[in-house]
Design an enzyme around this catalytic site. Structure first.
Site, short mmCIF file in Angstrom:
data_model
loop_
_atom_site.label_atom_id
_atom_site.label_comp_id
_atom_site.label_asym_id
_atom_site.label_seq_id
_atom_site.Cartn_x
_atom_site.Cartn_y
_atom_site.Cartn_z
N LYS A 51 0.32 -1.30 0.12
CA LYS A 51 0.61 0.14 -0.10
C LYS A 51 1.11 0.81 0.51
O LYS A 51 0.24 2.82 -0.23
CB LYS A 51 -0.94 0.07 1.12
CG LYS A 51 -1.69 -0.68 1.94
CD LYS A 51 -2.90 -1.51 0.14
CE LYS A 51 -2.99 -2.58 0.33
NZ LYS A 51 -2.36 -4.18 -0.15
N THR A 139 2.04 -21.55 10.77
CA THR A 139 3.43 -21.06 9.75
C THR A 139 2.86 -20.36 8.55
O THR A 139 3.65 -20.19 7.60
CB THR A 139 3.76 -22.08 8.84
OG1 THR A 139 3.12 -23.22 9.14
CG2 THR A 139 4.11 -23.22 11.00
N GLY A 176 0.25 -13.56 -12.79
CA GLY A 176 -0.71 -13.39 -12.37
C GLY A 176 -1.85 -12.21 -11.78
O GLY A 176 -1.60 -11.71 -11.85
N LEU A 177 -3.23 -12.27 -12.24
CA LEU A 177 -3.59 -11.17 -12.10
C LEU A 177 -4.89 -11.20 -11.14
O LEU A 177 -5.74 -10.55 -11.13
CB LEU A 177 -4.30 -10.50 -13.26
CG LEU A 177 -4.96 -9.35 -14.26
CD1 LEU A 177 -3.27 -9.30 -13.90
CD2 LEU A 177 -6.11 -9.41 -15.28
N GLY A 178 -4.48 -11.59 -10.07
CA GLY A 178 -5.16 -11.19 -8.83
C GLY A 178 -4.57 -10.47 -8.33
O GLY A 178 -4.24 -9.82 -8.74
N ALA A 179 -5.27 -10.78 -6.66
CA ALA A 179 -4.92 -9.62 -5.60
C ALA A 179 -3.67 -9.00 -5.99
O ALA A 179 -3.85 -7.55 -6.03
CB ALA A 179 -5.30 -9.91 -4.52
N VAL A 180 -2.48 -9.40 -5.75
CA VAL A 180 -1.07 -8.79 -6.07
C VAL A 180 -0.21 -8.37 -7.47
O VAL A 180 -0.13 -7.56 -7.65
CB VAL A 180 -0.03 -10.24 -5.26
CG1 VAL A 180 1.00 -9.44 -5.17
CG2 VAL A 180 -0.47 -10.42 -3.74
N ILE A 182 -2.56 -7.56 -9.87
CA ILE A 182 -3.29 -6.35 -10.41
C ILE A 182 -2.35 -5.22 -9.81
O ILE A 182 -2.49 -3.94 -10.26
CB ILE A 182 -4.47 -6.52 -10.43
CG1 ILE A 182 -4.90 -5.42 -11.09
CG2 ILE A 182 -5.16 -6.71 -9.23
CD1 ILE A 182 -4.83 -5.53 -12.85
N HIS A 436 -25.88 13.21 -2.15
CA HIS A 436 -25.78 13.30 -3.38
C HIS A 436 -24.68 14.71 -3.66
O HIS A 436 -24.81 15.38 -2.60
CB HIS A 436 -26.33 13.99 -4.19
CG HIS A 436 -26.16 14.72 -5.52
ND1 HIS A 436 -25.70 13.91 -6.50
CD2 HIS A 436 -25.97 15.84 -5.67
CE1 HIS A 436 -25.88 14.74 -7.72
NE2 HIS A 436 -25.92 15.73 -7.21
#
Length: 472
Positions: A51, A139, A176-180, A182, A436
């Site tokens: 982050k 672990t 890979g296009l998972g969380a990490v 992307i 709004h």
């Protein structure tokens, strides 16, 4: 003669430390065993340093829209990759150092050795053995690199190594296009690295709804180079590696492996537990008690492969710690599932995913939301993108789950999870204010669509009539 303990905890990550917090409520006769670097996966190599990098990348990316804002000179800004990575590591060290500082009160209970099972109550620590009435395995997980890629390891970076980079390469392939994949792939691209992402599936960030997954894949493909297919490492080049996907080939300086992590079970000698192990070496355990078979052994956190996110690991630690000390096994109801990918826009799944609903055969109606034309999103240049699909039961419209890709999606996912946890009907949800202009306003469209599909009719608008005499 072996030392005797009430509880032995293997692993000092989030699950292990949370287990310690619970165990110490019941006994002071415990031990925490860990031979690796201290500081938790989240603080050292996961949530927090990623982050920190994403924040820099997103802020720098805004410069590309400054001309439209009427701000000149932004094109002259250049990211200093070495200083950026130094700052990320500095923040990483601060976060992990905070965890280690919190351990200072019980470091006398910590053994910095590797543990293997001799039997369900006995651990081999190399130069000594210990016995415990209960043992908690916490672990964590480890990056996985296929054996066929090991000859190229000098040019391969896994997620445990990424933040040790002194600077960023000029070119990188992300597998890979998972969380990490992307998160880091997009951040690297925004910081000027020439990125090629290779994904086996047309989705991103763990989305399972086919419509939303395809939308997300197409959206991110417009920002950076993404190829669909099986990633290959074909050989070495003078400066890095040749990688491929189908008939296409690229030369890159480094490859980032972001194809997932595997439970850290390989070195524990679990065969000595005399229980059945699946093809991945995972023993059968009860997901509500975390007990392995009928043994005094428990699996907590990422190591059990259930939900590899921090708050779930912490909950697992509490459950395992309690049951390790209790006379009988207690079953625990888990929180509403919630997972967030910090891409831009955010990707999130709250409650049951489309895949889970389908596999369980649960009937539902769906409402859709879009941020493409939302006024507030259009004001924030580069943010006018995203969709959501919200699933509700067909009677009163109680929310079952949601998948979304949206600006400020991390906050909307929490609101949706809160509504699910409170078991709100669609009528009750529509009785809440929608301000709004805010990004959350788009969710109202999805809720209104759900209201028209359920069997319990909802009239609009919904206003609560105040009982009693009106006040002047």
């Amino acid at each position: 003669m072996s030392k005797e303990y009430d509880v032995a905890i293997i692993g000092a990550g989030t699950a292990g430390l949370t287990a310690q917090e619970e165990v110490v409520k019941h006994t002071d006769n415990y031990v925490l065993i860990d031979d690796g670097p201290l500081g938790t996966t989240c603080a050292r190599v996961g949530c927090m340093p990623s982050k920190a990098l994403i924040a820099v990348a997103d802020d720098f990316h805004k410069c590309s829209f400054f001309d439209e804002y009427g701000i000149d000179g932004a094109k002259g800004l250049i990211p200093d990759h070495q200083r950026i990575m130094a700052r990320v590591r500095s923040m990483r060290d601060e976060f992990s150092g905070g965890v280690i500082q919190e351990m200072s009160g019980f470091m006398d209970k910590v053994i910095r050795k590797r543990a293997e099972f001799l039997d369900p109550n006995t651990l081999d620590l190399g130069d000594e053995t210990i016995r415990a009435k209960s043992i908690i395995i916490a672990t964590g997980s480890k990056p996985f690199i296929p054996d066929s890629w090991l000859p190229f390891k000098e040019f391969i970076i896994d997620t445990d190594q990424f933040f040790e980079l002194e600077t960023l390469p000029k070119t990188m392939a992300v597998f890979g296009l998972g969380a990490v994949g992307i998160e880091l792939g997009q951040a690297l691209h925004r910081l000027g690295v020439r990125v090629t992402v290779i994904s086996r599936r047309k989705t991103a960030g763990g989305l399972t709804d086919p419509k939303l997954a395809e939308y997300a894949f197409d959206h991110f493909s417009k920002e950076m180079h993404i190829e669909l297919g099986t990633a290959q490492i074909l050989g070495k080049t003078p400066t890095g590696l040749e990688v491929g996907c189908g008939s296409k080939r690229w030369s890159v300086d480094r490859v980032l492996i972001a194809t997932g992590r595997r439970p850290g079970l390989q070195d524990l000698n679990l065969k000595n537990l005399k229980v059945d192990l699946d093809a991945k070496g995972m023993p059968v355990f009860n997901p509500e008690t975390l007990q392995v078979g009928d043994l005094p052994v428990f699996l907590a956190g990422d190591v059990n492969g259930l939900k590899p996110v921090l708050h779930e690991a912490a909950d697992d630690g509490t459950i395992a710690g309690y049951n390790a000390c209790a006379g009988t096994m207690a079953r625990f109801k888990k929180r509403i599932p919630l997972q967030i990918t910090f891409s831009s826009p955010d990707i999130a799944i709250a409650g049951l995913s489309h895949k889970a609903l389908t596999e369980k055969g649960i009937d539902y109606v769906v409402g859709e939301a879009s941020w493409e034309e939302l006024g507030r999103a259009r004001m924030m240049l580069g943010k006018a993108a995203g969709r959501a699909r919200i699933y509700a039961e067909p009677q009163k419209g109680r929310l079952l789950g949601a998948e979304l890709m949206a600006p400020a999606g991390e906050h909307m996912a929490h609101l949706l999870a809160l509504a699910m946890g409170a078991n709100l009907t669609i009528k009750e949800i529509l009785g809440m204010p929608f301000y709004h202009p805010v990004p959350e306003e788009a969710l109202l469209d999805a809720f209104l669509q759900i209201a028209t599909q359920i069997t319990d009719p909802v009239s609009m608008p919904i206003l609560q009539r105040i009982k009693g005499k009106p006040h002047g």
